[in-house]
Design a protein around this motif. Structure first.
Motif, short mmCIF file in Angstrom:
data_model
loop_
_atom_site.label_atom_id
_atom_site.label_comp_id
_atom_site.label_asym_id
_atom_site.label_seq_id
_atom_site.Cartn_x
_atom_site.Cartn_y
_atom_site.Cartn_z
N PRO A 32 0.79 -1.34 0.15
CA PRO A 32 0.08 0.09 0.12
C PRO A 32 0.83 1.13 0.11
N GLN A 33 0.46 2.23 -0.84
CA GLN A 33 1.20 3.58 -0.77
C GLN A 33 0.43 4.72 -0.77
N TYR A 34 1.00 5.71 -0.30
CA TYR A 34 0.46 7.06 -0.43
C TYR A 34 1.00 7.93 -1.50
N GLU A 35 0.46 8.87 -2.08
CA GLU A 35 0.97 9.52 -3.20
C GLU A 35 2.30 10.16 -2.98
N ASN A 36 2.54 10.45 -1.56
CA ASN A 36 3.91 10.53 -1.18
C ASN A 36 4.16 9.73 0.17
N GLY A 37 5.14 8.62 0.02
CA GLY A 37 5.32 7.95 1.32
C GLY A 37 4.54 6.81 1.28
N LYS A 59 4.30 -6.08 7.76
CA LYS A 59 4.80 -4.82 7.57
C LYS A 59 3.82 -3.94 6.55
N HIS A 60 3.34 -4.77 5.66
CA HIS A 60 2.42 -4.27 4.61
C HIS A 60 1.15 -4.61 4.40
#
Length: 231
Positions: free
Chosen positions: A85-90, A126-127
């Motif tokens: 999983p990701q944010y647009e930043n980080g 972790k993810h």
């Protein structure tokens, strides 16, 4: 006397300014962090990371260790490192502590894609805990994401080491996967070897552009792809 006063004045100025500088730095760091940080299920997209197993095994051997299943079993080409999983930043990580217990039957069921039990446990902790899914649905989503990606034919049975440009690998994946663009894929490397291919997917597993992974892309002109072991 003048020098003593000047020195004392300088120390006074530093003592007054330093806390302000530190506070600004902390505020900047907090601002850069996504406000949803580590809230399960609250993210923008996935990154599917495919690891070139022969590179991993050569590096493990050089360090004096080896993942017996991955590096001594059947020949592996690209294997799943993870679905992140990701944010647009980080990105979020370790969203539940302690993480819900992972059933060993799930681990066994994933070994064809992720041939290292330790990796599977780590990816869940972790993810997976950040996905908002329970463990069974998270690993089913990994399987669906992997099934959506076609590995270029030239990388399926690589019997000899090959020197490639990172862009060449990207182009091969783009050619093999309709709808995949250069804005949705990046290649990573270490000092000499190709490490991973990372592909950005929406929550419903459609290709989508992402700037974040491009910042971590391999900047070398050429890298080596070691041959598939036993291939």
């Amino acid at each position: 006397m003048f020098h003593f006063r000047l020195h004392s004045f300088s120390r006074l100025v530093i003592s007054l300014i330093l806390p302000l500088v530190l506070a600004a730095a902390l505020a900047g760091g907090a601002k850069a962090q996504d406000k949803r940080q580590n809230a399960p299920g609250e993210f923008d997209f996935y990154v599917l990371s495919l690891s070139w197993s022969p590179s991993f095994c050569e590096e493990a051997s050089e360090r004096g260790g080896r993942s017996q299943m991955q590096c001594s079993g059947r020949p592996y080409a690209f294997v799943v490192h993870g679905l992140w999983p990701q944010y647009e930043n980080g990105f979020p990580e370790y969203c539940q502590r302690p993480s819900p217990r992972l059933n060993r039957n799930i681990v066994s069921s994933m070994l064809d894609l992720m041939p290292a039990p330790g990796l599977i446990f780590n990816e869940w902790d972790k993810h997976g805990t950040c996905s908002g899914l329970d463990s069974r649905n998270y690993f089913e989503t990994i399987r669906k994401a992997r099934a959506a990606i076609k590995i270029p034919a030239e990388f399926l049975e690589l019997s000899q080491a090959r020197t490639v440009a990172p862009g060449e690998v990207e182009e091969a994946f783009i050619k093999a996967n309709a709808g995949l663009s250069s804005a949705a894929i990046s290649v990573t490397c270490n000092r000499t070897r190709l490490s991973e291919v990372r592909i950005c997917l929406s929550k419903d597993l459609q290709f989508r552009a992402c700037e974040e992974i491009e910042r971590r892309a391999c900047r070398r002109d050429q890298v080596t792809m070691p041959p598939i072991r036993g291939g």
